[in-house]
Design a protein around this motif. Structure first.
Motif, PDB file in Angstrom:
ATOM      1  N   GLU A  27       0.827  -1.206   0.000  1.00  0.00           N
ATOM      2  CA  GLU A  27       0.000   0.000   0.000  1.00  0.00           C
ATOM      3  C   GLU A  27       0.867   1.264   0.000  1.00  0.00           C
ATOM      4  O   GLU A  27       0.531   2.254  -0.644  1.00  0.00           O
ATOM      5  N   ILE A  28       1.976   1.231   0.710  1.00  0.00           N
ATOM      6  CA  ILE A  28       2.901   2.369   0.693  1.00  0.00           C
ATOM      7  C   ILE A  28       3.405   2.613  -0.722  1.00  0.00           C
ATOM      8  O   ILE A  28       3.499   3.762  -1.182  1.00  0.00           O
ATOM      9  N   ALA A  29       3.725   1.536  -1.444  1.00  0.00           N
ATOM     10  CA  ALA A  29       4.219   1.670  -2.813  1.00  0.00           C
ATOM     11  C   ALA A  29       3.212   2.383  -3.712  1.00  0.00           C
ATOM     12  O   ALA A  29       3.595   3.095  -4.644  1.00  0.00           O
ATOM     13  N   LYS A  30       1.931   2.199  -3.433  1.00  0.00           N
ATOM     14  CA  LYS A  30       0.892   2.884  -4.208  1.00  0.00           C
ATOM     15  C   LYS A  30       0.795   4.365  -3.843  1.00  0.00           C
ATOM     16  O   LYS A  30       0.490   5.212  -4.678  1.00  0.00           O
ATOM     17  N   LEU A  31       1.035   4.674  -2.573  1.00  0.00           N
ATOM     18  CA  LEU A  31       0.862   6.044  -2.067  1.00  0.00           C
ATOM     19  C   LEU A  31       2.058   6.938  -2.339  1.00  0.00           C
ATOM     20  O   LEU A  31       1.913   8.134  -2.597  1.00  0.00           O
ATOM     21  N   ILE A  32       3.236   6.368  -2.243  1.00  0.00           N
ATOM     22  CA  ILE A  32       4.440   7.180  -2.187  1.00  0.00           C
ATOM     23  C   ILE A  32       4.755   7.784  -3.548  1.00  0.00           C
ATOM     24  O   ILE A  32       4.597   7.147  -4.583  1.00  0.00           O
ATOM     25  N   GLY A  33       5.153   9.040  -3.541  1.00  0.00           N
ATOM     26  CA  GLY A  33       5.460   9.737  -4.783  1.00  0.00           C
ATOM     27  C   GLY A  33       5.699  11.203  -4.512  1.00  0.00           C
ATOM     28  O   GLY A  33       5.597  11.672  -3.357  1.00  0.00           O
ATOM     29  N   PRO A  34       6.041  11.964  -5.541  1.00  0.00           N
ATOM     30  CA  PRO A  34       6.291  13.393  -5.356  1.00  0.00           C
ATOM     31  C   PRO A  34       5.103  14.096  -4.704  1.00  0.00           C
ATOM     32  O   PRO A  34       3.941  13.858  -5.062  1.00  0.00           O
ATOM     33  N   GLY A  35       5.388  14.916  -3.698  1.00  0.00           N
ATOM     34  CA  GLY A  35       4.347  15.713  -3.048  1.00  0.00           C
ATOM     35  C   GLY A  35       3.867  15.178  -1.724  1.00  0.00           C
ATOM     36  O   GLY A  35       3.325  15.922  -0.913  1.00  0.00           O
ATOM     37  N   ILE A  36       4.048  13.886  -1.471  1.00  0.00           N
ATOM     38  CA  ILE A  36       3.623  13.335  -0.181  1.00  0.00           C
ATOM     39  C   ILE A  36       4.738  13.554   0.839  1.00  0.00           C
ATOM     40  O   ILE A  36       5.908  13.694   0.486  1.00  0.00           O
ATOM     41  N   THR A  37       4.381  13.594   2.108  1.00  0.00           N
ATOM     42  CA  THR A  37       5.380  13.706   3.170  1.00  0.00           C
ATOM     43  C   THR A  37       5.523  12.368   3.894  1.00  0.00           C
ATOM     44  O   THR A  37       4.597  11.544   3.903  1.00  0.00           O
ATOM     45  N   THR A  38       6.671  12.177   4.514  1.00  0.00           N
ATOM     46  CA  THR A  38       6.869  10.939   5.270  1.00  0.00           C
ATOM     47  C   THR A  38       6.015  10.929   6.534  1.00  0.00           C
ATOM     48  O   THR A  38       5.673   9.857   7.042  1.00  0.00           O
ATOM     49  N   VAL A  76      20.479   7.019   6.171  1.00  0.00           N
ATOM     50  CA  VAL A  76      20.507   5.590   5.861  1.00  0.00           C
ATOM     51  C   VAL A  76      19.583   4.779   6.763  1.00  0.00           C
ATOM     52  O   VAL A  76      19.157   3.680   6.397  1.00  0.00           O
ATOM     53  N   CYS A  77      19.276   5.305   7.957  1.00  0.00           N
ATOM     54  CA  CYS A  77      18.503   4.500   8.895  1.00  0.00           C
ATOM     55  C   CYS A  77      17.945   5.372  10.019  1.00  0.00           C
ATOM     56  O   CYS A  77      18.526   6.415  10.354  1.00  0.00           O
ATOM     57  N   HIS A  78      16.799   4.943  10.573  1.00  0.00           N
ATOM     58  CA  HIS A  78      16.205   5.528  11.786  1.00  0.00           C
ATOM     59  C   HIS A  78      15.808   6.998  11.639  1.00  0.00           C
ATOM     60  O   HIS A  78      15.752   7.734  12.621  1.00  0.00           O
ATOM     61  N   GLY A  79      15.510   7.423  10.403  1.00  0.00           N
ATOM     62  CA  GLY A  79      15.082   8.795  10.193  1.00  0.00           C
ATOM     63  C   GLY A  79      13.699   9.051  10.778  1.00  0.00           C
ATOM     64  O   GLY A  79      12.839   8.161  10.818  1.00  0.00           O
ATOM     65  N   PHE A  80      13.470  10.282  11.243  1.00  0.00           N
ATOM     66  CA  PHE A  80      12.161  10.696  11.750  1.00  0.00           C
ATOM     67  C   PHE A  80      11.273  11.128  10.588  1.00  0.00           C
ATOM     68  O   PHE A  80      11.706  11.912   9.735  1.00  0.00           O
ATOM     69  N   PRO A  81      10.024  10.645  10.510  1.00  0.00           N
ATOM     70  CA  PRO A  81       9.076  11.202   9.545  1.00  0.00           C
ATOM     71  C   PRO A  81       8.922  12.707   9.755  1.00  0.00           C
ATOM     72  O   PRO A  81       8.993  13.189  10.892  1.00  0.00           O
ATOM     73  N   GLY A  82       8.691  13.421   8.651  1.00  0.00           N
ATOM     74  CA  GLY A  82       8.578  14.874   8.749  1.00  0.00           C
ATOM     75  C   GLY A  82       7.655  15.449   7.699  1.00  0.00           C
ATOM     76  O   GLY A  82       7.048  14.727   6.896  1.00  0.00           O
ATOM     77  N   ASN A  83       7.567  16.771   7.664  1.00  0.00           N
ATOM     78  CA  ASN A  83       6.637  17.492   6.785  1.00  0.00           C
ATOM     79  C   ASN A  83       7.247  17.883   5.446  1.00  0.00           C
ATOM     80  O   ASN A  83       6.575  18.526   4.636  1.00  0.00           O
ATOM     81  N   HIS A  84       8.506  17.539   5.224  1.00  0.00           N
ATOM     82  CA  HIS A  84       9.154  17.859   3.949  1.00  0.00           C
ATOM     83  C   HIS A  84       8.522  17.024   2.835  1.00  0.00           C
ATOM     84  O   HIS A  84       8.440  15.801   2.928  1.00  0.00           O
ATOM     85  N   LYS A  85       8.076  17.684   1.749  1.00  0.00           N
ATOM     86  CA  LYS A  85       7.449  16.961   0.640  1.00  0.00           C
ATOM     87  C   LYS A  85       8.514  16.283  -0.215  1.00  0.00           C
ATOM     88  O   LYS A  85       9.522  16.887  -0.570  1.00  0.00           O
ATOM     89  N   LEU A  86       8.262  15.036  -0.541  1.00  0.00           N
ATOM     90  CA  LEU A  86       9.184  14.283  -1.382  1.00  0.00           C
ATOM     91  C   LEU A  86       9.158  14.826  -2.810  1.00  0.00           C
ATOM     92  O   LEU A  86       8.123  15.293  -3.287  1.00  0.00           O
ATOM     93  N   VAL A  87      10.311  14.741  -3.469  1.00  0.00           N
ATOM     94  CA  VAL A  87      10.431  15.210  -4.851  1.00  0.00           C
ATOM     95  C   VAL A  87      11.036  14.105  -5.703  1.00  0.00           C
ATOM     96  O   VAL A  87      11.690  13.184  -5.202  1.00  0.00           O
ATOM     97  N   ALA A  88      10.816  14.204  -7.017  1.00  0.00           N
ATOM     98  CA  ALA A  88      11.372  13.225  -7.939  1.00  0.00           C
ATOM     99  C   ALA A  88      12.887  13.180  -7.784  1.00  0.00           C
ATOM    100  O   ALA A  88      13.550  14.216  -7.662  1.00  0.00           O
TER     101      ALA A  88
END
Length: 251
Positions: A27-38, A76-88
Motif C-alpha cells: 500500500e505504501i508503494a501505491k501512495l508514495i510519490g512526489p508531493g507526499i510527506t513521510t 541511511v537509517c532511523h530517520g524521523f518522519p517529517g513534513n518535507h514533501k518528497l520530490v522526484a
C-alpha cells in the motif's frame, strides 16, 4: 544472548505479522510519490496496522516517537518522519516492525520517488540483490558468516559502501534477539544456522564506497558521512529444513 529457536507454530505467528507488514508495504508503494510527506506515510501506516489488530512496534521503543523509520536520501537509517514533501529523484526507506498477538516481523524497503539518478539506481539495485544473495545462504548447516560474506561480495563488486555498524538480528517475541547478522563476514564463520532460527537480513549500503556514517543529535538519525545516498532492504525469514522461508513477502 542465547538464540531462541521457534516452533512451526511460532513461525506461523511471525508469518501472520509478516503478511500484514507485506500488505502495508504494498500500500505504501501505491501512495508514495512526489508531493507526499513521510509524516503522512507514517500516519497511514499507524492507521493501517490498527485496523488489522496489529501494532507498530517502533513507536515508544526506547522513546522513538513514530510508527515508522523514514529515511530520505543521505539518511541511511532511523530517520524521523517529517513534513518535507518528497520530490522526484529522492530515495526513501520506510522501515516497519509489526507486532501481532505478541510476535513481531520486521521489513524495511527503499522506494524510488519518480525517476532517480543512475548512481541511485545502481545503489538500489545492488542493495536489493545483496538481500537476495544473503537469503540464498540462509540454510541449515551454513554459518552467519556465509550470509554476511554473500552480502559483502555484492557491495564490493559494485564499489559501494557497507554500513557496518547496522546489522540484521534475530526476532520473535522481542524486536532484537540473538544472533547478530552482520552485512559482512568470513565464509564458514560464526553461529551455525539451524531450523527454527528466525532472523532479519538487511543490507544497508551507501553510494560512497566507505560506508561511513554519522549519528545526529536526536540520537536516532544516521546519515552518510560523505553525503552520498543510502539504501536499505530487509526481510524477516525463518531457517527451515527446506531452506529459507521469507515471512515478510506476503506469501
Amino acid at each position: 544472548m542465547k538464540v531462541r529457536l521457534k516452533t512451526k507454530e511460532d513461525i506461523e505467528r511471525i508469518r501472520e505479522a509478516g503478511r500484514i507488514l507485506a500488505e502495508c508495504h504494498r500500500e505504501i508503494a501505491k501512495l508514495i510519490g512526489p508531493g507526499i510527506t513521510t509524516l503522512e506515510i507514517d500516519a497511514f501506516v499507524e492507521s493501517f496496522l490498527e485496523k488489522r489488530g496489529a501494532t507498530a512496534e517502533q513507536k515508544g521503543y526506547h522513546g522513538f516517537p513514530f510508527a515508522t523509520c523514514a529515511s530520505i536520501n543521505d539518511v541511511v537509517c532511523h530517520g524521523f518522519p517529517g513534513n518535507h514533501k518528497l520530490v522526484a529523484g529522492d530515495i526513501v526507506t520506510i522501515d516497519i516492525v509489526v507486532g501481532k498477538n505478541g510476535w513481531m516481523a520486521d521489513s524495511g524497503w527503499s522506494y524510488r520517488i519518480g525517476q532517480v539518478s543512475e548512481e541511485a539506481e545502481k545503489l538500489l539495485t545492488n542493495t536489493e540483490q545483496a538481500l537476495l544473495a544473503g537469503i540464498a545462504e540462509a540454510v541449515p548447516g551454513k554459518k552467519i558468516g556465509d550470509i554476511g560474506y554473500a552480502v559483502q561480495r555484492v557491495a564490493q563488486a559494485a564499489s559501494i559502501g557497507i554500513v557496518k555498524p547496522l546489522i540484521g538480528h534475530g526476532i520473535g517475541r522481542a524486536m532484537h534477539e540473538a544472533p547478530d547478522v552482520p552485512n559482512f563476514g568470513r565464509p564458514r564463520s560464526g553461529v551455525t544456522l539451524q531450523p527454527g532460527m528466525v532472523i532479519t537480513i538487511e543490507p544497508i549500503f551507501t553510494g560512497g564506497d566507505t560506508g561511513a556514517v554519522l549519528w545526529e543529535d536526536d540520537g536516532w538519525t544516521i546519515r552518510t558521512a560523505d553525503g552520498s545516498m543510502g539504501a536499505h532492504y530487509e526481510h524477516t525469514l525463518a531457517i527451515t529444513e527446506d531452506g529459507p522461508l521469507v515471512l515478510t513477502n506476503g506469501q
